[in-house]
Scaffold this motif. Structure first.
Motif, PDB file in Angstrom:
ATOM      1  N   HIS A  97      14.265   9.145  -3.851  1.00 26.56           N
ATOM      2  CA  HIS A  97      14.220   7.900  -3.323  1.00 26.56           C
ATOM      3  C   HIS A  97      13.998   8.251  -1.904  1.00 26.56           C
ATOM      4  O   HIS A  97      14.545   8.918  -0.530  1.00 26.56           O
ATOM      5  N   SER A  98      13.239   7.421  -0.738  1.00 22.99           N
ATOM      6  CA  SER A  98      12.989   7.919  -0.029  1.00 22.99           C
ATOM      7  C   SER A  98      12.004   5.964   0.839  1.00 22.99           C
ATOM      8  O   SER A  98      11.913   5.574   0.205  1.00 22.99           O
ATOM      9  N   PHE A  99      11.780   6.797   2.213  1.00 27.27           N
ATOM     10  CA  PHE A  99      11.116   4.984   2.662  1.00 27.27           C
ATOM     11  C   PHE A  99       9.149   6.384   3.560  1.00 27.27           C
ATOM     12  O   PHE A  99       8.989   5.432   4.322  1.00 27.27           O
ATOM     13  N   ALA A 100       9.096   6.885   2.551  1.00 22.57           N
ATOM     14  CA  ALA A 100       7.821   7.874   3.135  1.00 22.57           C
ATOM     15  C   ALA A 100       6.686   6.728   2.433  1.00 22.57           C
ATOM     16  O   ALA A 100       6.879   5.908   1.980  1.00 22.57           O
ATOM     17  N   GLY A 101       5.685   6.875   3.840  1.00 22.53           N
ATOM     18  CA  GLY A 101       4.741   5.872   3.791  1.00 22.53           C
ATOM     19  C   GLY A 101       3.446   6.240   2.981  1.00 22.53           C
ATOM     20  O   GLY A 101       3.762   7.221   2.707  1.00 22.53           O
ATOM     21  N   PRO A 102       2.873   5.326   1.992  1.00 28.16           N
ATOM     22  CA  PRO A 102       1.352   5.723   1.680  1.00 28.16           C
ATOM     23  C   PRO A 102       0.548   7.101   2.148  1.00 28.16           C
ATOM     24  O   PRO A 102       0.461   7.527   1.584  1.00 28.16           O
ATOM     25  N   ASP A 103       0.274   6.914   3.464  1.00 28.73           N
ATOM     26  CA  ASP A 103       0.003   7.912   3.810  1.00 28.73           C
ATOM     27  C   ASP A 103       0.603   9.253   4.133  1.00 28.73           C
ATOM     28  O   ASP A 103      -0.440  10.457   3.637  1.00 28.73           O
ATOM     29  N   GLU A 104       1.593   9.279   3.859  1.00 27.04           N
ATOM     30  CA  GLU A 104       2.795  11.308   3.910  1.00 27.04           C
ATOM     31  C   GLU A 104       3.199  11.295   1.792  1.00 27.04           C
ATOM     32  O   GLU A 104       3.608  12.462   2.457  1.00 27.04           O
ATOM     33  N   LEU A 105       3.201   9.950   1.262  1.00 27.38           N
ATOM     34  CA  LEU A 105       3.229  10.144   0.137  1.00 27.38           C
ATOM     35  C   LEU A 105       3.312  11.346  -0.785  1.00 27.38           C
ATOM     36  O   LEU A 105       4.070  12.693  -1.495  1.00 27.38           O
ATOM     37  N   GLN A 106       1.447  11.638  -0.686  1.00 32.08           N
ATOM     38  CA  GLN A 106       0.858  12.390  -1.589  1.00 32.08           C
ATOM     39  C   GLN A 106       1.852  13.747  -0.892  1.00 32.08           C
ATOM     40  O   GLN A 106       1.793  15.279  -1.471  1.00 32.08           O
ATOM     41  N   HIS A 107       1.949  14.361   0.232  1.00 30.17           N
ATOM     42  CA  HIS A 107       2.363  15.382   1.040  1.00 30.17           C
ATOM     43  C   HIS A 107       3.540  15.946   1.035  1.00 30.17           C
ATOM     44  O   HIS A 107       3.892  17.017   0.059  1.00 30.17           O
ATOM     45  N   LYS A 108       4.037  14.460   0.522  1.00 28.67           N
ATOM     46  CA  LYS A 108       5.194  15.037   0.189  1.00 28.67           C
ATOM     47  C   LYS A 108       5.689  15.059  -1.177  1.00 28.67           C
ATOM     48  O   LYS A 108       6.843  16.052  -1.712  1.00 28.67           O
ATOM     49  N   LEU A 109       4.921  14.873  -2.653  1.00 35.36           N
ATOM     50  CA  LEU A 109       5.238  15.023  -3.454  1.00 35.36           C
ATOM     51  C   LEU A 109       4.761  16.543  -4.291  1.00 35.36           C
ATOM     52  O   LEU A 109       4.827  16.821  -4.727  1.00 35.36           O
ATOM     53  N   GLY A 168       1.200 -10.622   0.430  1.00 32.11           N
ATOM     54  CA  GLY A 168       0.516 -10.988   0.575  1.00 32.11           C
ATOM     55  C   GLY A 168      -0.157 -10.528   1.924  1.00 32.11           C
ATOM     56  O   GLY A 168      -1.534 -10.680   2.305  1.00 32.11           O
ATOM     57  N   GLY A 169       0.318 -10.282   2.716  1.00 34.90           N
ATOM     58  CA  GLY A 169       0.420  -9.381   3.890  1.00 34.90           C
ATOM     59  C   GLY A 169      -0.084  -7.819   4.271  1.00 34.90           C
ATOM     60  O   GLY A 169      -0.040  -7.109   3.041  1.00 34.90           O
ATOM     61  N   ARG A 170       0.539  -7.410   5.168  1.00 34.64           N
ATOM     62  CA  ARG A 170       0.922  -5.926   5.504  1.00 34.64           C
ATOM     63  C   ARG A 170       2.166  -5.025   4.486  1.00 34.64           C
ATOM     64  O   ARG A 170       1.352  -4.445   4.150  1.00 34.64           O
ATOM     65  N   GLY A 171       2.732  -6.417   4.104  1.00 42.82           N
ATOM     66  CA  GLY A 171       3.936  -5.130   3.246  1.00 42.82           C
ATOM     67  C   GLY A 171       2.925  -5.514   1.119  1.00 42.82           C
ATOM     68  O   GLY A 171       3.596  -4.406   0.657  1.00 42.82           O
ATOM     69  N   TRP A 172       2.060  -6.195   1.086  1.00 46.34           N
ATOM     70  CA  TRP A 172       0.981  -6.208  -0.085  1.00 46.34           C
ATOM     71  C   TRP A 172       0.185  -4.866  -0.159  1.00 46.34           C
ATOM     72  O   TRP A 172       0.002  -4.073  -0.854  1.00 46.34           O
ATOM     73  N   GLU A 173      -0.191  -4.696   1.417  1.00 49.20           N
ATOM     74  CA  GLU A 173      -1.155  -3.551   1.284  1.00 49.20           C
ATOM     75  C   GLU A 173      -0.316  -2.329   1.253  1.00 49.20           C
ATOM     76  O   GLU A 173      -0.525  -1.603   0.018  1.00 49.20           O
ATOM     77  N   ARG A 174       0.680  -2.618   1.263  1.00 51.42           N
ATOM     78  CA  ARG A 174       1.951  -0.831   1.423  1.00 51.42           C
ATOM     79  C   ARG A 174       2.491  -1.073   0.432  1.00 51.42           C
ATOM     80  O   ARG A 174       2.196  -0.015  -0.140  1.00 51.42           O
ATOM     81  N   LEU A 175       3.344  -2.303  -0.978  1.00 55.13           N
ATOM     82  CA  LEU A 175       3.141  -1.974  -1.574  1.00 55.13           C
ATOM     83  C   LEU A 175       1.929  -1.639  -2.611  1.00 55.13           C
ATOM     84  O   LEU A 175       2.653  -0.360  -3.960  1.00 55.13           O
ATOM     85  N   GLU A 176       0.874  -2.010  -2.681  1.00 56.00           N
ATOM     86  CA  GLU A 176      -0.100  -1.836  -3.468  1.00 56.00           C
ATOM     87  C   GLU A 176      -0.450  -0.055  -3.235  1.00 56.00           C
ATOM     88  O   GLU A 176      -0.752   0.477  -4.408  1.00 56.00           O
ATOM     89  N   ALA A 177      -0.588   0.822  -1.892  1.00 61.87           N
ATOM     90  CA  ALA A 177      -1.033   1.533  -1.318  1.00 61.87           C
ATOM     91  C   ALA A 177       0.463   2.521  -1.993  1.00 61.87           C
ATOM     92  O   ALA A 177       0.623   4.009  -3.017  1.00 61.87           O
ATOM     93  N   LEU A 178       1.236   2.176  -2.229  1.00 59.85           N
ATOM     94  CA  LEU A 178       2.659   2.673  -2.509  1.00 59.85           C
ATOM     95  C   LEU A 178       2.750   3.090  -4.241  1.00 59.85           C
ATOM     96  O   LEU A 178       2.331   4.305  -4.617  1.00 59.85           O
ATOM     97  N   HIS A 179       1.873   1.856  -5.046  1.00 60.45           N
ATOM     98  CA  HIS A 179       1.851   2.232  -6.114  1.00 60.45           C
ATOM     99  C   HIS A 179       0.463   3.061  -7.169  1.00 60.45           C
ATOM    100  O   HIS A 179       0.999   3.707  -7.943  1.00 60.45           O
ATOM    101  N   ALA A 180      -0.242   2.423  -5.868  1.00 62.16           N
ATOM    102  CA  ALA A 180      -1.748   3.749  -6.812  1.00 62.16           C
ATOM    103  C   ALA A 180      -1.328   5.394  -6.250  1.00 62.16           C
ATOM    104  O   ALA A 180      -1.935   6.183  -7.095  1.00 62.16           O
ATOM    105  N   ALA A 181       0.018   5.635  -4.999  1.00 63.37           N
ATOM    106  CA  ALA A 181      -0.074   6.760  -5.291  1.00 63.37           C
ATOM    107  C   ALA A 181       1.423   7.113  -6.071  1.00 63.37           C
ATOM    108  O   ALA A 181       1.085   8.385  -6.312  1.00 63.37           O
ATOM    109  N   GLY A 182       1.994   6.502  -6.858  1.00 62.46           N
ATOM    110  CA  GLY A 182       2.853   7.388  -8.057  1.00 62.46           C
ATOM    111  C   GLY A 182       4.041   6.447  -7.789  1.00 62.46           C
ATOM    112  O   GLY A 182       5.283   6.877  -8.551  1.00 62.46           O
TER     113      GLY A 182
END
Length: 271
Positions: free
Chosen positions: A181-193, A223-237
């Protein structure tokens, strides 16, 4: 790499602050009825937001009450502070909570960070390095004690470890966690993985069944920025998303209704 061919799940951290005990029980029951996958509290002794000396309840005993009040939803701390209990005791607490819940307990754990807890309750705060070192020493003891207890846990208790420190914390995750569990954003998640995979390779562990978990924000909403973040995090795994609600989120306490949009989003992902 970590597991991605698994269902998307929604957890809710029902923060044990600014509410009555009954309000927290009512909230977790409503969340269970709504269909969330897991409910969490946290392991602190004072509120983390709002009135600093406001109403607050202890982690382990609250979880025991929630376990008795629910039937299906998984539950646990997000996360236990390793500093506050002997590791063998923490294992026994976890085993007992697993029995109270009939095998629904998640053992969330981290190194600790909230200095007021330490000062007020007489624990040595130390440094980030000493706290993370203590967590590394505690995990084998917790695992060994869980293997010795009679009766054994109802199930092989999943371990969730929180944090994203690349040199030490992710090595502990690679060695011991079932859920990271983390709060890593979509831009850094792949590096962390990638770092996590490197630690797994170094210790000879296959992490293909490890679940990636992340915090999500109700206030951004779907629906807003939260939607974009959720979708990006999901796409990253990421497959486990946890939202936090507090006892002062609305005039009647916990703002449980706000969770429905995330349950609907999960269901669409799993359709």
């Amino acid at each position: 790499m970590v597991a991605t061919d698994i269902p998307t799940r929604i957890g809710v951290q029902v923060s044990p602050q600014h509410a009555t005990f009954q309000q927290s029980i009512d909230a977790v029951r409503r969340l269970e009825d709504m269909g969330v996958d897991a409910v969490f509290n946290w392991d602190h002794f004072y509120p983390l937001s709002g009135e600093p000396d406001g109403a607050h309840f202890e982690c382990t005993t609250q979880l025991a009450a929630w376990a008795q009040a629910t039937e299906r939803v998984e539950l646990g701390p997000l996360v236990f502070c390793n500093s506050y209990r002997n590791p063998d005791l923490l294992a026994d607490v976890s085993r007992t909570l697993d029995h109270i819940s009939s095998g629904r307990f998640i053992l969330g754990i981290g190194a600790g960070w909230f200095e007021r807890d330490y000062d007020e309750y007489g624990y040595e705060f130390g440094t980030p390095g000493t706290r993370i070192g203590a967590l590394a020493e505690a995990m084998p003891r917790i695992e060994a004690r869980l293997a010795k207890l009679n009766p054994a846990p109802v199930r092989d208790i999943p371990v969730l470890i929180g944090g994203g420190g690349e040199r030490k914390t992710l090595r502990i995750v690679a060695q011991h966690a079932d859920i990271w569990h983390s709060f890593a954003g979509p831009d850094e998640l792949q590096h962390k993985l990638d770092v996590l995979q490197g630690h797994a390779d170094a210790v000879g562990r296959d992490i293909s069944d490890m679940v990636v978990s992340n915090g999500a924000s109700i206030r951004q909403g779907v629906g807003g920025r939260g939607w974009e973040r959720l979708e990006a995090l999901h796409a990253a795994g990421t497959r486990f998303f946890t939202l936090s609600i507090s006892g002062d989120d609305g005039p009647d306490g916990y703002g449980v209704d706000a969770i429905q949009q995330f349950v609907d989003w999960r269901d669409a992902k799993n359709a």
